[in-house]
Structure formats: C-alpha cells, structure tokens
Design a protein around this motif. Structure first.
Motif, PDB file in Angstrom:
ATOM      1  N   TYR A  30       0.886  -1.166   0.000  1.00  0.00           N
ATOM      2  CA  TYR A  30       0.000   0.000   0.000  1.00  0.00           C
ATOM      3  C   TYR A  30       0.917   1.208   0.000  1.00  0.00           C
ATOM      4  O   TYR A  30       1.907   1.253   0.757  1.00  0.00           O
ATOM      5  CB  TYR A  30      -0.900   0.043   1.241  1.00  0.00           C
ATOM      6  N   GLN A  31       0.598   2.203  -0.831  1.00  0.00           N
ATOM      7  CA  GLN A  31       1.386   3.430  -0.816  1.00  0.00           C
ATOM      8  C   GLN A  31       0.487   4.627  -1.039  1.00  0.00           C
ATOM      9  O   GLN A  31      -0.287   4.663  -1.998  1.00  0.00           O
ATOM     10  CB  GLN A  31       2.463   3.396  -1.901  1.00  0.00           C
ATOM     11  N   ALA A  32       0.573   5.593  -0.137  1.00  0.00           N
ATOM     12  CA  ALA A  32      -0.082   6.883  -0.313  1.00  0.00           C
ATOM     13  C   ALA A  32       0.933   7.820  -0.966  1.00  0.00           C
ATOM     14  O   ALA A  32       2.134   7.736  -0.690  1.00  0.00           O
ATOM     15  CB  ALA A  32      -0.530   7.451   1.030  1.00  0.00           C
ATOM     16  N   GLU A  33       0.448   8.699  -1.821  1.00  0.00           N
ATOM     17  CA  GLU A  33       1.335   9.614  -2.538  1.00  0.00           C
ATOM     18  C   GLU A  33       2.209  10.398  -1.563  1.00  0.00           C
ATOM     19  O   GLU A  33       1.734  10.922  -0.559  1.00  0.00           O
ATOM     20  CB  GLU A  33       0.503  10.572  -3.384  1.00  0.00           C
ATOM     21  N   GLY A  34       3.505  10.449  -1.857  1.00  0.00           N
ATOM     22  CA  GLY A  34       4.444  11.180  -1.023  1.00  0.00           C
ATOM     23  C   GLY A  34       4.931  10.428   0.205  1.00  0.00           C
ATOM     24  O   GLY A  34       5.719  10.951   0.978  1.00  0.00           O
ATOM     25  N   GLN A  35       4.442   9.196   0.398  1.00  0.00           N
ATOM     26  CA  GLN A  35       4.823   8.381   1.557  1.00  0.00           C
ATOM     27  C   GLN A  35       5.554   7.123   1.089  1.00  0.00           C
ATOM     28  O   GLN A  35       5.353   6.671  -0.038  1.00  0.00           O
ATOM     29  CB  GLN A  35       3.575   7.967   2.345  1.00  0.00           C
ATOM     30  N   PRO A  36       6.367   6.512   1.953  1.00  0.00           N
ATOM     31  CA  PRO A  36       6.984   5.243   1.575  1.00  0.00           C
ATOM     32  C   PRO A  36       5.922   4.141   1.493  1.00  0.00           C
ATOM     33  O   PRO A  36       4.896   4.203   2.175  1.00  0.00           O
ATOM     34  CB  PRO A  36       7.984   4.953   2.700  1.00  0.00           C
ATOM     35  N   ALA A  37       6.176   3.151   0.657  1.00  0.00           N
ATOM     36  CA  ALA A  37       5.255   2.012   0.535  1.00  0.00           C
ATOM     37  C   ALA A  37       5.276   1.191   1.822  1.00  0.00           C
ATOM     38  O   ALA A  37       6.310   1.055   2.475  1.00  0.00           O
ATOM     39  CB  ALA A  37       5.647   1.141  -0.651  1.00  0.00           C
ATOM     40  N   GLN A  38       4.109   0.637   2.182  1.00  0.00           N
ATOM     41  CA  GLN A  38       3.983  -0.232   3.356  1.00  0.00           C
ATOM     42  C   GLN A  38       3.827  -1.671   2.881  1.00  0.00           C
ATOM     43  O   GLN A  38       2.953  -1.966   2.067  1.00  0.00           O
ATOM     44  CB  GLN A  38       2.749   0.136   4.168  1.00  0.00           C
ATOM     45  N   HIS A  39       4.666  -2.556   3.395  1.00  0.00           N
ATOM     46  CA  HIS A  39       4.557  -3.984   3.087  1.00  0.00           C
ATOM     47  C   HIS A  39       3.408  -4.554   3.910  1.00  0.00           C
ATOM     48  O   HIS A  39       3.331  -4.315   5.118  1.00  0.00           O
ATOM     49  CB  HIS A  39       5.873  -4.694   3.411  1.00  0.00           C
ATOM     50  N   GLY A  57      -1.500  -3.356  -4.107  1.00  0.00           N
ATOM     51  CA  GLY A  57      -1.386  -4.529  -4.964  1.00  0.00           C
ATOM     52  C   GLY A  57      -0.443  -5.559  -4.371  1.00  0.00           C
ATOM     53  O   GLY A  57       0.035  -5.413  -3.250  1.00  0.00           O
ATOM     54  N   ALA A  58      -0.189  -6.608  -5.152  1.00  0.00           N
ATOM     55  CA  ALA A  58       0.617  -7.743  -4.704  1.00  0.00           C
ATOM     56  C   ALA A  58       2.110  -7.456  -4.792  1.00  0.00           C
ATOM     57  O   ALA A  58       2.552  -6.624  -5.588  1.00  0.00           O
ATOM     58  CB  ALA A  58       0.281  -8.962  -5.560  1.00  0.00           C
ATOM     59  N   THR A  59       2.883  -8.176  -3.987  1.00  0.00           N
ATOM     60  CA  THR A  59       4.328  -8.146  -4.160  1.00  0.00           C
ATOM     61  C   THR A  59       4.661  -8.887  -5.454  1.00  0.00           C
ATOM     62  O   THR A  59       3.808  -9.555  -6.041  1.00  0.00           O
ATOM     63  CB  THR A  59       5.064  -8.815  -2.976  1.00  0.00           C
ATOM     64  N   ALA A  60       5.899  -8.785  -5.874  1.00  0.00           N
ATOM     65  CA  ALA A  60       6.313  -9.387  -7.147  1.00  0.00           C
ATOM     66  C   ALA A  60       6.187 -10.905  -7.159  1.00  0.00           C
ATOM     67  O   ALA A  60       5.965 -11.496  -8.214  1.00  0.00           O
ATOM     68  CB  ALA A  60       7.751  -8.984  -7.465  1.00  0.00           C
ATOM     69  N   ASP A  61       6.264 -11.542  -5.982  1.00  0.00           N
ATOM     70  CA  ASP A  61       6.274 -13.008  -5.959  1.00  0.00           C
ATOM     71  C   ASP A  61       5.187 -13.634  -5.090  1.00  0.00           C
ATOM     72  O   ASP A  61       5.300 -14.782  -4.688  1.00  0.00           O
ATOM     73  CB  ASP A  61       7.649 -13.503  -5.518  1.00  0.00           C
ATOM     74  N   SER A  62       4.120 -12.898  -4.794  1.00  0.00           N
ATOM     75  CA  SER A  62       3.055 -13.450  -3.948  1.00  0.00           C
ATOM     76  C   SER A  62       1.678 -12.997  -4.426  1.00  0.00           C
ATOM     77  O   SER A  62       1.508 -11.872  -4.879  1.00  0.00           O
ATOM     78  CB  SER A  62       3.237 -12.982  -2.496  1.00  0.00           C
ATOM     79  N   TRP A  63       0.710 -13.880  -4.307  1.00  0.00           N
ATOM     80  CA  TRP A  63      -0.680 -13.480  -4.462  1.00  0.00           C
ATOM     81  C   TRP A  63      -1.012 -12.589  -3.273  1.00  0.00           C
ATOM     82  O   TRP A  63      -0.367 -12.651  -2.225  1.00  0.00           O
ATOM     83  CB  TRP A  63      -1.589 -14.706  -4.474  1.00  0.00           C
ATOM     84  N   PHE A  64      -2.056 -11.784  -3.416  1.00  0.00           N
ATOM     85  CA  PHE A  64      -2.446 -10.857  -2.360  1.00  0.00           C
ATOM     86  C   PHE A  64      -3.960 -10.713  -2.388  1.00  0.00           C
ATOM     87  O   PHE A  64      -4.548 -10.500  -3.450  1.00  0.00           O
ATOM     88  CB  PHE A  64      -1.783  -9.500  -2.623  1.00  0.00           C
ATOM     89  N   SER A  65      -4.580 -10.850  -1.233  1.00  0.00           N
ATOM     90  CA  SER A  65      -6.034 -10.754  -1.168  1.00  0.00           C
ATOM     91  C   SER A  65      -6.438  -9.861  -0.001  1.00  0.00           C
ATOM     92  O   SER A  65      -5.897  -9.976   1.104  1.00  0.00           O
ATOM     93  CB  SER A  65      -6.622 -12.153  -0.977  1.00  0.00           C
ATOM     94  N   TYR A  89       6.850   0.865  -9.004  1.00  0.00           N
ATOM     95  CA  TYR A  89       6.720  -0.507  -8.518  1.00  0.00           C
ATOM     96  C   TYR A  89       8.076  -1.205  -8.467  1.00  0.00           C
ATOM     97  O   TYR A  89       8.393  -1.912  -7.529  1.00  0.00           O
ATOM     98  CB  TYR A  89       5.738  -1.293  -9.390  1.00  0.00           C
ATOM     99  N   GLY A  90       8.902  -0.986  -9.489  1.00  0.00           N
ATOM    100  CA  GLY A  90      10.201  -1.632  -9.559  1.00  0.00           C
ATOM    101  C   GLY A  90      11.189  -1.161  -8.503  1.00  0.00           C
ATOM    102  O   GLY A  90      12.184  -1.829  -8.231  1.00  0.00           O
ATOM    103  N   ALA A  91      10.936  -0.007  -7.889  1.00  0.00           N
ATOM    104  CA  ALA A  91      11.819   0.523  -6.854  1.00  0.00           C
ATOM    105  C   ALA A  91      11.512  -0.030  -5.466  1.00  0.00           C
ATOM    106  O   ALA A  91      12.242   0.241  -4.519  1.00  0.00           O
ATOM    107  CB  ALA A  91      11.728   2.048  -6.824  1.00  0.00           C
ATOM    108  N   LEU A  92      10.434  -0.839  -5.340  1.00  0.00           N
ATOM    109  CA  LEU A  92      10.082  -1.401  -4.037  1.00  0.00           C
ATOM    110  C   LEU A  92      11.092  -2.470  -3.644  1.00  0.00           C
ATOM    111  O   LEU A  92      11.639  -3.170  -4.493  1.00  0.00           O
ATOM    112  CB  LEU A  92       8.677  -2.019  -4.097  1.00  0.00           C
ATOM    113  N   PRO A  93      11.342  -2.645  -2.331  1.00  0.00           N
ATOM    114  CA  PRO A  93      12.276  -3.693  -1.911  1.00  0.00           C
ATOM    115  C   PRO A  93      11.728  -5.077  -2.237  1.00  0.00           C
ATOM    116  O   PRO A  93      10.511  -5.259  -2.325  1.00  0.00           O
ATOM    117  CB  PRO A  93      12.398  -3.495  -0.401  1.00  0.00           C
TER     118      PRO A  93
END
Length: 94
Positions: A30-39, A57-65, A89-93
């Motif tokens: 989850y990411q709000a504009e101007g804030q770091p993404a939350q895992h 949305g989902a991480t690169a290697d996991s389904w997410f519901s 999206y590509g800059a996320l850890p």
C-alpha cells in the motif's frame, strides 16, 4: 479483491469517504502519494483517509487478497488518475 503476483491498482482517490483494507492472504503493498510504501501481510489493516491518492497490490512473488470496506456517502466517488508505473513498482524492496 485478489491480485496475482506483481499486479496492482492504478493510483486512485476516494472522494468524501474513508476506506479500510483488511488483508486476508498473501503479501502486498500500500502506498499513499508522497509516503513510503507499506509492506502488507495477512491480518494487517490499512485505514485510508478520504482524498488520499494511493495504490495497492501484490508483491512481485506473492498473491495478495484483501477485503475493502467503504461506507457509502452521497456524492462520494473514486477518481483513477494514472497507472502506477514500473519505475515506482520496480523501486520497491524485494
């Protein structure tokens, strides 16, 4: 709502209404504009204030519901300004 790995919403804004995301399974972001993404993982809750531009949305290697809870209000709506680009999206850890 269920996302396949590496899929995500566009940036969007819920006008005149809060939104709760109740994470049910998998791992996501989850990411709000101007804030770091939350895992996110199962059991997490995200309280999104009205008028906050955000995506999830989902991480690169996991389904997410998640379950999304919105209390309807007269005059409320959703705006979908633009896609979340690969550069964001590509800059996320991993």
């Amino acid at each position: 709502m269920t996302f396949e790995p590496a899929t995500r919403t566009h940036w969007h804004i819920h006008h005149k209404q809060r939104r709760l995301l109740l994470v049910c399974a998998g791992e996501g972001w989850y990411q709000a504009e101007g804030q770091p993404a939350q895992h996110l993982k199962a059991g997490d809750v995200v309280d999104i204030p009205a008028e906050a531009k955000h995506w999830h949305g989902a991480t690169a290697d996991s389904w997410f519901s998640h379950i999304s809870v919105i209390v309807p209000r007269e005059g409320a709506g959703v705006e979908w300004p633009e896609a979340v680009g690969d550069e964001v999206y590509g800059a996320l850890p991993e």
